[in-house]
Design an enzyme around this catalytic site. Structure first.
Site, mmCIF file in Angstrom:
data_model
loop_
_atom_site.group_PDB
_atom_site.id
_atom_site.type_symbol
_atom_site.label_atom_id
_atom_site.label_comp_id
_atom_site.label_asym_id
_atom_site.label_seq_id
_atom_site.Cartn_x
_atom_site.Cartn_y
_atom_site.Cartn_z
ATOM 1 N N HIS A 37 0.843 -1.212 0.000
ATOM 2 C CA HIS A 37 0.000 0.000 0.000
ATOM 3 C C HIS A 37 0.877 1.261 0.000
ATOM 4 C CE1 HIS A 37 -2.776 -2.891 2.196
ATOM 5 N NE2 HIS A 37 -3.523 -2.510 1.172
ATOM 6 N N ASP A 150 -3.360 -7.454 -7.570
ATOM 7 C CA ASP A 150 -4.765 -7.758 -7.878
ATOM 8 C C ASP A 150 -4.986 -7.517 -9.371
ATOM 9 O OD1 ASP A 150 -5.759 -8.247 -5.112
ATOM 10 O OD2 ASP A 150 -5.003 -6.230 -4.845
ATOM 11 N N MET A 184 3.231 -9.214 -0.905
ATOM 12 C CA MET A 184 2.641 -8.624 0.306
ATOM 13 C C MET A 184 1.126 -8.580 0.180
ATOM 14 S SD MET A 184 5.104 -5.852 1.863
ATOM 15 C CE MET A 184 6.831 -6.217 2.104
ATOM 16 N N SER A 185 0.477 -8.923 1.288
ATOM 17 C CA SER A 185 -0.984 -8.931 1.330
ATOM 18 C C SER A 185 -1.409 -8.803 2.782
ATOM 19 C CB SER A 185 -1.492 -10.268 0.762
ATOM 20 O OG SER A 185 -2.830 -10.485 1.165
HETATM 21 O O1 PAF Z 1 -7.799 -3.770 -3.453
HETATM 22 C C1 PAF Z 1 -8.472 -3.479 -2.451
HETATM 23 O O2 PAF Z 1 -7.954 -3.287 -1.342
HETATM 24 C C2 PAF Z 1 -9.981 -3.331 -2.590
HETATM 25 O O3 PAF Z 1 -10.494 -4.273 -3.466
HETATM 26 C C3 PAF Z 1 -10.414 -1.904 -2.982
HETATM 27 C C4 PAF Z 1 -9.895 -1.533 -4.368
HETATM 28 C C5 PAF Z 1 -9.899 -0.911 -1.962
HETATM 29 C C6 PAF Z 1 -11.938 -1.825 -3.032
HETATM 30 O O4 PAF Z 1 -12.496 -2.122 -1.800
#
Ligand code: PAF
Length: 281
Positions: A37, A150, A184-185
């Site tokens: 993130h 994703d 990472m997740s």
């Molecule tokens: O990838 C994610 O964390 C979620 O699918 C998102 C894009 C924030 C939508 O809830």
């Protein structure tokens, strides 16, 4: 960092930034932030004047038997991380703020939403596209940042943004991995030490696909069979899907002649993990 819990607050904060001709970037997240993130936040900081992050564990993208209740929630820690990155706006609404009771309108991409994760998780992408559309309406970003991990989500989001003429540029950032290669997740937190070790087989199988492809193999079935042999080294890891697909349509590919997405989802214990690699002839 301005923390907004309501739609009017967040909309006003976004509009204020845009009114002074500033490029506004949005990083949508479900919190439990990790380096992946933060790499999106970094990219947003580099490309935008004002950066908004959303934290919302979106119930509509979880199936009835999935991990919505136990999905990690670490708001204080997330806020501290975002403060450190000098994020300007944090939108962290409640479920009631985002969804009115009896809501009947959904954003759904036909076809694409039923492939890869969409096939295994019916309704998942409908939830994702609906909430992302809502976030775009609230924040009105110029650019939104998503992770390549994703990859199916990226394809679905790109398509709905194009089909519905959202004036938002989609930027996709590379997968961030742990030192040993695990993508990472937030869900990695569910793994016990043994499962954590077993989970490495996902990336090993993708590396096998990449190496076999680089050695000249173009037949998808052969590449998948090679990857499955690697996965079989960890009998406790159960493959949900392992496919070679077109990265835009997510349609399976038989012979690789153009850019191809090698995508895997597998259960390690009860934890479902995903990973992917792009093959580029
Ligand atoms: O990838 C994610 O964390 C979620 O699918 C998102 C894009 C924030 C939508 O809830």
């Amino acid at each position: 960092m301005q923390i907004c819990a309501t739609i009017p607050e967040a909309r006003a904060a976004g509009r204020k930034a845009r009114a002074s001709c500033k490029r506004l970037g949005l990083v949508p997240t479900m919190g439990a932030l990790h380096e992946g993130h933060l790499s999106l936040v970094c990219a947003a900081k580099a490309q935008c004047d004002v950066v908004a992050v959303s934290i919302f564990v979106n119930p509509t993208q979880f199936g009835p038997t999935e991990d919505l209740a136990r999905y990690p929630r670490q708001f204080e820690r997330d806020c501290a991380l975002l403060e450190k990155e000098n994020v300007d706006i944090l939108f962290a609404p409640s479920v009631d703020e985002m969804y009115t009771k009896g809501e009947a309108t959904w954003v759904m991409v036909e076809g694409l939403s039923d492939r890869l994760d969409g096939r295994s998780r019916p309704g998942h992408f409908r939830g994702v596209t609906t909430v992302v559309a809502k976030l775009f309406h609230v924040i009105e970003p110029d650019i939104a940042f998503f992770g390549q991990k994703d990859a199916a989500q990226v394809a679905v989001i790109r398509r709905f943004v194009r089909d519905l003429n959202f004036p938002v540029e989609i930027v996709v950032c590379p997968i961030v991995r742990e030192l040993d290669g695990l993508a990472m997740s937030s869900r990695n937190a569910y793994l016990n030490p043994e499962e954590r070790q077993r989970a490495l087989v996902l990336q090993r199988s993708l590396r096998c696909v990449e190496e076999t492809f680089r050695a000249g193999e173009k037949n998808a079935a052969t590449l998948i069979a090679a990857a499955k042999e690697v996965i079989a080294q960890e009998p406790q890891v159960h493959v949900d899907y392992l496919e070679l697909v077109d990265p835009d349509t997510l349609e399976p590919i038989e012979l690789i002649t153009g850019k191809t997405l090698a995508a895997i989802a597998a259960y390690v214990g009860t934890t479902r993990l995903i990973d992917n690699a792009v093959l580029n002839p």
